[in-house]
Design a protein around this motif. Structure first.
Motif, PDB file in Angstrom:
ATOM      1  N   ILE A   1      -4.412   6.143   0.806  1.00 44.97           N
ATOM      2  CA  ILE A   1      -4.773   4.960   0.483  1.00 44.97           C
ATOM      3  C   ILE A   1      -4.874   3.861   1.570  1.00 44.97           C
ATOM      4  O   ILE A   1      -5.775   3.071   1.559  1.00 44.97           O
ATOM      5  CB  ILE A   1      -3.651   4.491  -0.619  1.00 44.97           C
ATOM      6  N   LYS A   2      -4.175   3.760   2.496  1.00 40.80           N
ATOM      7  CA  LYS A   2      -4.416   2.941   3.661  1.00 40.80           C
ATOM      8  C   LYS A   2      -5.650   3.252   4.399  1.00 40.80           C
ATOM      9  O   LYS A   2      -6.334   2.170   4.543  1.00 40.80           O
ATOM     10  CB  LYS A   2      -3.126   3.100   4.596  1.00 40.80           C
ATOM     11  N   SER A   3      -6.236   4.424   4.624  1.00 39.67           N
ATOM     12  CA  SER A   3      -7.416   4.610   5.263  1.00 39.67           C
ATOM     13  C   SER A   3      -8.616   4.264   4.361  1.00 39.67           C
ATOM     14  O   SER A   3      -9.276   3.449   4.766  1.00 39.67           O
ATOM     15  CB  SER A   3      -7.276   6.217   5.392  1.00 39.67           C
ATOM     16  N   VAL A   4      -8.356   4.629   2.862  1.00 36.69           N
ATOM     17  CA  VAL A   4      -9.582   4.061   2.041  1.00 36.69           C
ATOM     18  C   VAL A   4      -9.593   2.439   1.933  1.00 36.69           C
ATOM     19  O   VAL A   4     -10.474   1.945   1.968  1.00 36.69           O
ATOM     20  CB  VAL A   4      -9.213   4.743   0.541  1.00 36.69           C
ATOM     21  N   TYR A   5      -8.249   1.770   2.066  1.00 39.63           N
ATOM     22  CA  TYR A   5      -8.472   0.389   1.962  1.00 39.63           C
ATOM     23  C   TYR A   5      -8.796  -0.229   2.988  1.00 39.63           C
ATOM     24  O   TYR A   5      -9.579  -1.348   3.197  1.00 39.63           O
ATOM     25  CB  TYR A   5      -6.846  -0.154   1.516  1.00 39.63           C
TER      26      TYR A   5
ATOM     27  N   VAL B   1       4.258  12.520  -0.381  1.00 43.24           N
ATOM     28  CA  VAL B   1       3.929  10.963  -0.271  1.00 43.24           C
ATOM     29  C   VAL B   1       3.328  10.363   1.021  1.00 43.24           C
ATOM     30  O   VAL B   1       2.577   9.385   0.759  1.00 43.24           O
ATOM     31  CB  VAL B   1       5.626  10.434  -0.359  1.00 43.24           C
ATOM     32  N   ASP B   2       3.621  11.092   1.881  1.00 48.52           N
ATOM     33  CA  ASP B   2       2.984  10.737   3.316  1.00 48.52           C
ATOM     34  C   ASP B   2       1.505  10.684   3.282  1.00 48.52           C
ATOM     35  O   ASP B   2       0.773   9.778   3.621  1.00 48.52           O
ATOM     36  CB  ASP B   2       3.595  11.520   4.388  1.00 48.52           C
ATOM     37  N   GLU B   3       1.128  11.920   2.598  1.00 46.78           N
ATOM     38  CA  GLU B   3      -0.194  12.150   2.598  1.00 46.78           C
ATOM     39  C   GLU B   3      -1.016  11.062   1.551  1.00 46.78           C
ATOM     40  O   GLU B   3      -2.096  10.722   1.902  1.00 46.78           O
ATOM     41  CB  GLU B   3      -0.635  13.670   1.851  1.00 46.78           C
ATOM     42  N   HIS B   4      -0.451  10.824   0.415  1.00 46.39           N
ATOM     43  CA  HIS B   4      -0.919   9.652  -0.428  1.00 46.39           C
ATOM     44  C   HIS B   4      -0.840   8.412   0.245  1.00 46.39           C
ATOM     45  O   HIS B   4      -2.053   7.831   0.086  1.00 46.39           O
ATOM     46  CB  HIS B   4       0.030   9.815  -1.658  1.00 46.39           C
ATOM     47  N   VAL B   5      -0.048   7.948   0.966  1.00 40.17           N
ATOM     48  CA  VAL B   5       0.223   6.661   1.602  1.00 40.17           C
ATOM     49  C   VAL B   5      -0.945   6.402   2.479  1.00 40.17           C
ATOM     50  O   VAL B   5      -1.814   5.671   2.736  1.00 40.17           O
ATOM     51  CB  VAL B   5       1.424   6.460   2.107  1.00 40.17           C
ATOM     52  N   LEU B   6      -0.977   7.559   3.532  1.00 37.82           N
ATOM     53  CA  LEU B   6      -2.061   7.832   4.506  1.00 37.82           C
ATOM     54  C   LEU B   6      -3.629   7.503   4.193  1.00 37.82           C
ATOM     55  O   LEU B   6      -4.406   7.044   4.611  1.00 37.82           O
ATOM     56  CB  LEU B   6      -2.018   8.875   5.352  1.00 37.82           C
TER      57      LEU B   6
ATOM     58  N   GLY C   1      -7.911   9.414  -9.390  1.00 44.28           N
ATOM     59  CA  GLY C   1      -6.984  10.030  -8.843  1.00 44.28           C
ATOM     60  C   GLY C   1      -7.018   9.874  -7.081  1.00 44.28           C
ATOM     61  O   GLY C   1      -7.900   9.044  -6.695  1.00 44.28           O
ATOM     62  N   LEU C   2      -6.180  10.432  -6.392  1.00 44.55           N
ATOM     63  CA  LEU C   2      -6.239  10.524  -5.121  1.00 44.55           C
ATOM     64  C   LEU C   2      -7.381  11.170  -4.649  1.00 44.55           C
ATOM     65  O   LEU C   2      -8.153  10.852  -3.508  1.00 44.55           O
ATOM     66  CB  LEU C   2      -4.824  11.063  -4.230  1.00 44.55           C
ATOM     67  N   ARG C   3      -7.822  12.381  -5.230  1.00 45.99           N
ATOM     68  CA  ARG C   3      -9.083  13.231  -4.554  1.00 45.99           C
ATOM     69  C   ARG C   3     -10.105  12.594  -4.799  1.00 45.99           C
ATOM     70  O   ARG C   3     -11.124  12.448  -3.902  1.00 45.99           O
ATOM     71  CB  ARG C   3      -8.817  14.649  -5.252  1.00 45.99           C
ATOM     72  N   GLY C   4     -10.598  11.753  -5.756  1.00 48.09           N
ATOM     73  CA  GLY C   4     -11.895  10.924  -5.727  1.00 48.09           C
ATOM     74  C   GLY C   4     -11.854   9.832  -5.608  1.00 48.09           C
ATOM     75  O   GLY C   4     -12.977   9.139  -5.495  1.00 48.09           O
TER      76      GLY C   4
ATOM     77  N   LEU D   1       0.906  -1.053  -0.022  1.00 48.34           N
ATOM     78  CA  LEU D   1       0.138   0.058  -0.164  1.00 48.34           C
ATOM     79  C   LEU D   1       0.788   1.280  -0.159  1.00 48.34           C
ATOM     80  O   LEU D   1       0.305   2.257  -0.720  1.00 48.34           O
ATOM     81  CB  LEU D   1      -0.819   0.043   1.112  1.00 48.34           C
ATOM     82  N   ALA D   2       1.939   1.257   0.658  1.00 49.67           N
ATOM     83  CA  ALA D   2       2.915   2.543   0.830  1.00 49.67           C
ATOM     84  C   ALA D   2       3.582   2.479  -0.761  1.00 49.67           C
ATOM     85  O   ALA D   2       3.466   3.691  -1.101  1.00 49.67           O
ATOM     86  CB  ALA D   2       3.907   2.243   1.702  1.00 49.67           C
ATOM     87  N   ALA D   3       3.738   1.401  -1.318  1.00 50.74           N
ATOM     88  CA  ALA D   3       4.478   1.523  -2.726  1.00 50.74           C
ATOM     89  C   ALA D   3       3.516   2.094  -3.797  1.00 50.74           C
ATOM     90  O   ALA D   3       3.916   2.872  -4.461  1.00 50.74           O
ATOM     91  CB  ALA D   3       5.034   0.211  -3.019  1.00 50.74           C
ATOM     92  N   LEU D   4       2.222   1.669  -3.267  1.00 51.20           N
ATOM     93  CA  LEU D   4       1.106   2.223  -4.276  1.00 51.20           C
ATOM     94  C   LEU D   4       0.785   3.725  -4.039  1.00 51.20           C
ATOM     95  O   LEU D   4       0.799   4.337  -5.156  1.00 51.20           O
ATOM     96  CB  LEU D   4      -0.208   1.280  -4.188  1.00 51.20           C
TER      97      LEU D   4
END
Length: 895
Positions: free
Chosen positions: A472-476, A465-470, A493-496, A433-436
């Motif tokens: 994706i982890k929260s959504v998953y 990057v930390d914002e994106h990783v957090l 994308g990340l926003r939607g 998830l962090a790599a994604l």
């Protein structure tokens, strides 16, 4: 004389071009009647087409040029026409009469090149037609001085022109003549390439039809593509996502739109396996994901699944179920080795994947199979998992063989490991998830930016990057389904992402877990100045109840209700009696819901909670309600979703209020967890004693209001603490450990296993680290049963991912499959064990003092055993350690 004529006819010899003419002249002088050769020899036309001119060598002294040949023909014609005829007899001239040639003969003459030297050249044989004939072949009338010539046909003209162009020598004009000469038209025979077509005038463009315009556009596009230089691809064997300054397009080994080669993924896994640093592993995998996002986005989902060694979401229960023996059989049939030979090789190497790779590298095939791609491998693995019924084993082996034969280089290693269900490269789900997230931050999906880090400082880009990783982890955590998360990430994308992937009934969540504590004083240290509540901790099985809404709306769809375990496994068929009484639980205003519950074995007659061992006797799958003997009471303690709205972000106080308002209580069937809001140490102590008397394990202490009172999905959070009844025995909590080895019993325990080697799980490196040896807490019956259960997990050698000291080598090694619950007096540093090594001490691990067996945990897998980080936290939480160190522990962590 007649006999001479008869002899000539019988011999059928015509050796001269003017045979028919001489024959008639001879007959005229001899006074014999003319004989027709039509019926005796063959038709005149057949003779004309068959015989060719072969003049005597003595007469042909020098070949005349083509220019003079026509003049000679005219002179011969004049001599023949003006020759005197007396008494009906033709006067014999010294020259042979020349016959008129046909058009084909003329073309043959024109075809012959003009001689440039005095050397003699062979004269080609020509077709002739007779000038004289009998009644069957009428005599040709005398030719006029200027006989009319029939115009040649267009076809003969074209043929003549083409032949002359081919036979004529090349002539090079001077530069001056080139300027004067007009431009020649292109040869109509040659095809003009569409890429080099001439530009058309504006008038011609206006008169174009729609089809011509489309063709013109295609020609322009092809011309642009031909002008662009095609860069050579990186060889698949040399693919290196660990390269510094990695470029997602130039450093990839496949072109845009092409399927991702499985060898590219295998090379990535190979580099990850050789790397121990977690940040470097994330960087390698994120580079690979960046190339997939840019070149082939459709293969991002198969790549994620193959990295995690999963086939589908956990709640679909799609597993391969391939035994090691069947894999050896498939490899042996492809490489000509027997199963005993492969077993010996596996015992030496410790990994069937490495053995399969070495065996495949020495094998050569006459016709190599098509290369594997990531999507084809995932599809094949899913087909294998879905094969059931009679002869399904043989079908699976054939499918595995077709994949194995197509493997190249390291593909065989990771294919066999995927089939085993044990990738073992040190790649955990949180790292994926962090790599994604890192890949989506650096190379945003659907955009033209290949490297968003340009123009930003390292600190600025790290924050992104930390914002994106957090995110994706929260959504998953809220929607643990990659088949929904990955396509949404590529499209929106990340926003939607958060808007499309939300909690909904039917997709189970990873539940929130609690940290253990062993002293009452720790509760008030954690919840200082905060409101908290205490609930009974039931000794049962975690159950997540999902009730979706009808598609037409207006009420719950009870036919699609499901129950999931803490591992997201579908246990719907295990509890048909529970789903049968849903109508008594839901009030009329409930249309959909997700409940967090505990299923506990219950004595309906005595109205008493039964131990967990009784619940474990129920059938796990496809249970019939008529055959169920152990009754279950479901205790509700949290509400996560209600009437189409997620509630995980709301505080527990509000969630508990909604739970009491919308759901009924039925004694012995549906009950809400017994709770009390405590404010003093005495209240907690009194409530703990009540829980123990009620056949419960202890208490769950939870934040009731405030910023820490929400539901932390997939986290073992300090916002929930568990306090068990045996906290005064020394260790604040029991441990769930994995059995990796066994020692043969002696004396009274002869014939069975008398001791066992236990290990904890290290998720970051996917290792099992030795924790202690255990031999107490077993009855004779326990040892008999455990020995039988462990026999099916015996292996010939320890796995490469077992970390232990050689002095603790077991007599019999076991696959990491069985989880036991144990209790100990305390934890201590040990130079002989490897649990949590490097976390507390650089060279020493942690061991259990005086461990004893409690029970078997069938509801947990080996990966869900107590982790090395938890053991380190438990060690640091001891009083004697806390007084001597100020080490800090991680408050919350994803699990």
């Amino acid at each position: 004389m007649y006999s001479i004529t008869k002899l000539i006819v019988a011999c059928r010899i015509v050796r001269n071009v003017h045979a028919s003419v001489r024959f008639n002249v001879l007959c005229h002088f001899l006074g014999t009647p003319r004989v027709s050769l039509t019926n005796t020899i063959m038709a005149q036309r057949s003779i004309t087409s068959f015989f060719k001119v072969s003049p005597p060598k003595c007469e042909v002294k020098q070949e005349k040029p083509v220019v003079k040949q026509e003049a000679d023909e005219k002179e011969d014609e004049e001599v023949r026409d003006n020759s005197p005829i007396s008494n009906g007899k033709a006067q014999v001239t010294s020259k042979r009469p020349r016959l008129e040639s046909s058009d084909s003969d003329t073309s043959i003459r024109k075809k012959s090149p003009t001689p440039t030297s005095g050397k003699k050249s062979k004269v080609k044989r020509q077709r002739i037609e007779s000038s004289d004939s009998d009644s069957t072949c009428p005599q040709e009338p005398p030719a006029s001085p200027d006989p009319p010539k029939s115009p040649p046909s267009p076809e003969s003209e074209e043929k003549t022109v083409i032949k002359l162009e081919k036979s004529s020598p090349k002539k090079y004009a001077s530069p001056k003549s080139k300027k004067k000469q007009p431009l020649k038209e292109p040869n109509p025979v040659k095809e003009v390439s569409p890429k080099r077509s001439k530009k058309q005038s504006p008038v011609e463009k206006k008169n174009k039809s729609p089809k011509q315009e489309v063709l013109f556009k295609k020609e322009k596009e092809e011309e642009k593509e031909s002008k662009t230089e095609v860069k050579e691809l990186v060889p698949e064997v040399d693919y290196n996502p660990a390269k510094a300054n990695y470029h997602p397009v130039d450093d990839a080994c496949w072109r845009a739109g092409a399927p991702v080669p499985y060898l590219a993924l295998a090379r990535t896994l190979e580099l990850i396996e050789a790397t121990s640093a977690r940040l470097k592993i994330i960087d390698i995998l994120s580079n690979y994901f960046r190339s997939v996002i840019v070149l082939t986005p459709d293969d991002l989902l198969p790549s994620v699944y193959l990295c995690l060694n999963q086939l589908a979401p956990a709640y679909e229960s799609l597993e391969l179920g391939i035994a090691e023996t069947y894999l050896m059989k498939a490899v042996g049939q492809c490489t000509g080795r027997t199963v005993p030979q492969l077993r010996a090789s596996v015992a030496r190497a410790g990994d069937l994947g490495l053995v399969a790779q070495s065996a495949r590298s020495t094998q050569r095939t006459m016709f190599p199979a098509p290369p594997l791609s990531a999507r084809s491998v995932l599809a094949a693995l899913r087909d294998i998992a879905r094969m059931t019924g009679h002869a399904s084993v043989d079908k699976k082996i054939k499918k595995i063989q077709s994949l194995y034969i197509a493997c190249r280089h390291s593909e065989a290693r990771y294919l066999i490991r995927s089939l085993e269900g044990k990738l073992r490269i040190g790649l955990a789900e949180q790292s994926v998830l962090a790599a994604l997230g890192a890949a989506a931050a650096r190379t945003p999906p659907g955009g033209d930016c290949l490297d968003a880090a340009k123009g930003k400082t390292p600190d600025e880009f790290k924050a992104i990057v930390d914002e994106h990783v957090l995110t994706i982890k929260s959504v998953y955590c809220e929607c643990p389904n990659y088949e929904r998360v990955v396509p949404a990430l590529l499209q929106e994308g990340l926003r939607g992402l958060a808007g499309r992937c939300r909690l909904q009934p039917g997709v189970p969540l990873k539940p929130m877990l609690a940290h253990p504590t062993k002293q009452l004083a720790h509760i008030f240290d954690r919840f200082e100045n905060e409101q908290f509540t205490c609930e009974w901790k039931y000794d049962g099985e975690r159950a997540q109840l999902h009730v979706p809404e009808l598609e037409a709306g207006g009420g719950p769809d009870l036919s699609k209700a499901a129950i999931f375990s803490r591992n997201q496994e579908n246990n719907t068929t295990k509890y048909p009696d529970v789903l049968g009484r849903l109508t008594s639980l839901l009030r009329p205003n409930v249309t959909s819901c997700v409940l967090d519950c505990e299923a506990v074995a219950y004595d309906v007659v005595n109205k008493q909670i039964l131990p967990f061992q009784v619940l474990s006797t129920r059938k796990r799958k496809d249970a019939s309600e008529a055959d169920i003997k152990v009754q279950v009471c479901v205790f509700l303690f949290d509400l996560l979703f209600l009437n189409g709205e997620p509630l995980v972000r709301r505080p527990l106080l509000e969630r508990r209020q909604l739970l009491r308002e919308h759901f009924n209580e039925v004694p012995g069937e549906w009950q809400q967890a017994t709770s009390r809001d405590c404010s003093s140490l005495e209240d907690v102590q009194q409530f703990l004693e009540e829980a123990v008397r009620g056949s419960c394990e202890g208490l769950m202490v939870k934040a009731l209001a405030g910023p820490h009172a929400h539901y932390d999905i997939a986290r073992r959070s300090h916002n929930w603490l568990k306090l068990k009844k045996d906290y005064l025995d020394g260790l604040g909590d029991t441990l769930d450990v994995v059995v990796v080895g066994a020692y043969r019993g002696r004396g009274k325990r002869a014939g069975v296993f008398g001791g066992f080697l236990l290990a904890c799980y290290e998720p970051e490196h996917e290792q099992y680290q030795s924790l202690c040896k255990i031999g107490t807490g077993f009855s004779d019956e326990d040892l008999q049963n455990l020995t039988k259960q462990l026999q099916e997990h015996v292996i010939e050698a320890p796995r490469p991912y077992y970390s232990f000291d050689p002095q603790h080598s077991a007599d019999v090694w076991l696959a990491a499959a069985r989880v036991w619950e144990v209790r100990a007096a305390d934890l201590s540093l040990s130079p002989a064990h490897r649990a949590a090594i490097g976390r507390v001490h650089p060279d020493k691990g942690i061991s259990l003092r005086f461990p004893r067996f409690v029970r078997v945990r069938d509801d947990k897998t080996a990966e869900q055993a107590t982790s090395a980080a938890q053991i380190a936290d438990m060690y640091l939480a001891q009083d004697q350690v806390r007084n001597s160190t100020t080490a800090k522990t991680n408050m919350d962590e994803f699990y």
